[in-house]
Write an enzyme that holds these catalytic residues in place. Sequence first.
Site, PDB file in Angstrom:
ATOM      1  N   CYS A 199       5.409   4.625  -5.892  1.00  0.00           N
ATOM      2  CA  CYS A 199       5.756   4.382  -7.311  1.00  0.00           C
ATOM      3  C   CYS A 199       5.550   5.607  -8.190  1.00  0.00           C
ATOM      4  O   CYS A 199       6.034   5.652  -9.320  1.00  0.00           O
ATOM      5  CB  CYS A 199       4.922   3.234  -7.867  1.00  0.00           C
ATOM      6  N   GLU A 230      11.725   4.476  -3.248  1.00  0.00           N
ATOM      7  CA  GLU A 230      11.054   4.241  -1.973  1.00  0.00           C
ATOM      8  C   GLU A 230      11.820   3.161  -1.216  1.00  0.00           C
ATOM      9  O   GLU A 230      11.307   2.550  -0.289  1.00  0.00           O
ATOM     10  CB  GLU A 230       9.583   3.886  -2.158  1.00  0.00           C
ATOM     11  N   HIS A 243       1.317   1.867 -14.946  1.00  0.00           N
ATOM     12  CA  HIS A 243       2.132   1.335 -13.846  1.00  0.00           C
ATOM     13  C   HIS A 243       1.683  -0.109 -13.610  1.00  0.00           C
ATOM     14  O   HIS A 243       0.491  -0.376 -13.443  1.00  0.00           O
ATOM     15  CB  HIS A 243       1.926   2.172 -12.576  1.00  0.00           C
TER      16      HIS A 243
END
Length: 412
Positions: free
Chosen positions: A113, A81, A243
């Site tokens: 993500c 990103e 994450h």
Amino acid sequence: MKAGISSIGIYIPPLYLSHDDLADARDIPRDKYKIGLGNINMAIVPPWDDPVTMAANAAKMAMEAAGVEKDEIGLLIVSTETGVDQSKPVSSFVHGLLGIGRRSRVYEIKHACYGGTVAIMNAVNWVRSQHHRGKKALVITTDIAKYGLNTAGEPTQGAGAVAFIISDETEFMHFLPSMNAFYSNDVHDFWRPNGYATPMVDGKYSIQCYLDALEFCSHDLQDNLMQETGKHLLDFVDYFIYHLPFTKMAKKAHTKMLATLRPELNEEQIAAIYEADYADKIQPALTGSQQVGNIYTGSVYMCLLSLLESKQEELENKNIGIFSYGSGCGAEFLISHVGRGLQQQLQKLNFRKQIDRRIKISMDEYAAIYGDKDQAAALQMGMELQDADPFSRFIFTGIKEHKRQYVKTGSH
Ligand code: HMG
């Protein structure tokens, strides 16, 4: 048809800033960063590194670890990103730097993500579909998490790249087919409009969006697993990794997952299970987040590397639950199985060595690099520094006629 990870490579930039120094400079209690967010140090990207060099450096290590030559790669996907161009994908730059052959499919994927997991799953499906004709896939996640000086997100910055060779010739780590759960929702929790160098973020809301996605996926994964195996998720999976935009998120996520799957327990009982799980199951996966920060697409996979380096052979034959979240938002909960070949992989992992080789920078140096004040001097410093860095094989040297320039470096 088994398709899985043959090898993993990681590249962490050679500079870091301590959260204590950042807290002192921002007049924030040190414990807010250390305990409130769980972070200790963050990776800082020098001007001679960018998403392309980080990706190529990580990829080179993954290829060497698997003993894969450039002509064996048939698919190259980069998830980021932090793209360097609106049209030309980071994957094309990496394709050139690594000298991968022209008979290959090469593209970039973006979904905040979550994009790294999408890329890995695309590669796994490509291998499973037999379209690969004996070739292997190279998947790379590469990102610079930069929120800007003096912002709430500043202590959650980081940078790094993780690369994977995906093939059907591996027993090291594979994903259990049909045992995953997906979630998507159109939200504005974190986004970066065109032309902006740093993201907009609704911090507290983003945490809520993440936890909503995790709750949804935990239910779904539990249902899928029950249908396939008759087993409960908490019995089937040995380790859970999440994450991690900042380290403390592991606590928020694990307790949410436990509370979702054990609704008969109250808050205190869930907290007690978390405490009991912490030393053996949670903490071993946190080194990357504590020392490097958020690396967006690669964050959850940096947890995997932390877990591998920490638990070593104990992971053989174990199932690892991987929860991947990306703002916007998209999420997936999947299960990977660690099989044979772990021993050879462990010898080639150099994540801890990369963390230990870093140079600590001061707040002034940080402001110069991230405030873009003294790029030329920093670039000059880079030429000398990176030559001594065995993990850096490619550097960014500037832009000529709107074209980004890179060189291969040193003798390594
Ligand atoms: P903040 O304003 O610093 O939050 O923003 P806070 O004031 O609530 O403090 C954070 C924690 O520190 C709290 O703990 C405080 O109690 C504690 P919690 O209640 O959460 O458990 N605290 C202290 N602890 C000890 N001693 C003290 C002290 N003072 C306070 N003295 C926030 C925090 C994470 C929101 C901010 O840094 C931010 O906006 N970060 C960026 C967004 C983000 O990371 N979101 C996470 C979910 S979204 C996601 O993961 C996607 C993402 O990776 C992007 C992508 O997908 O591409 C971000």
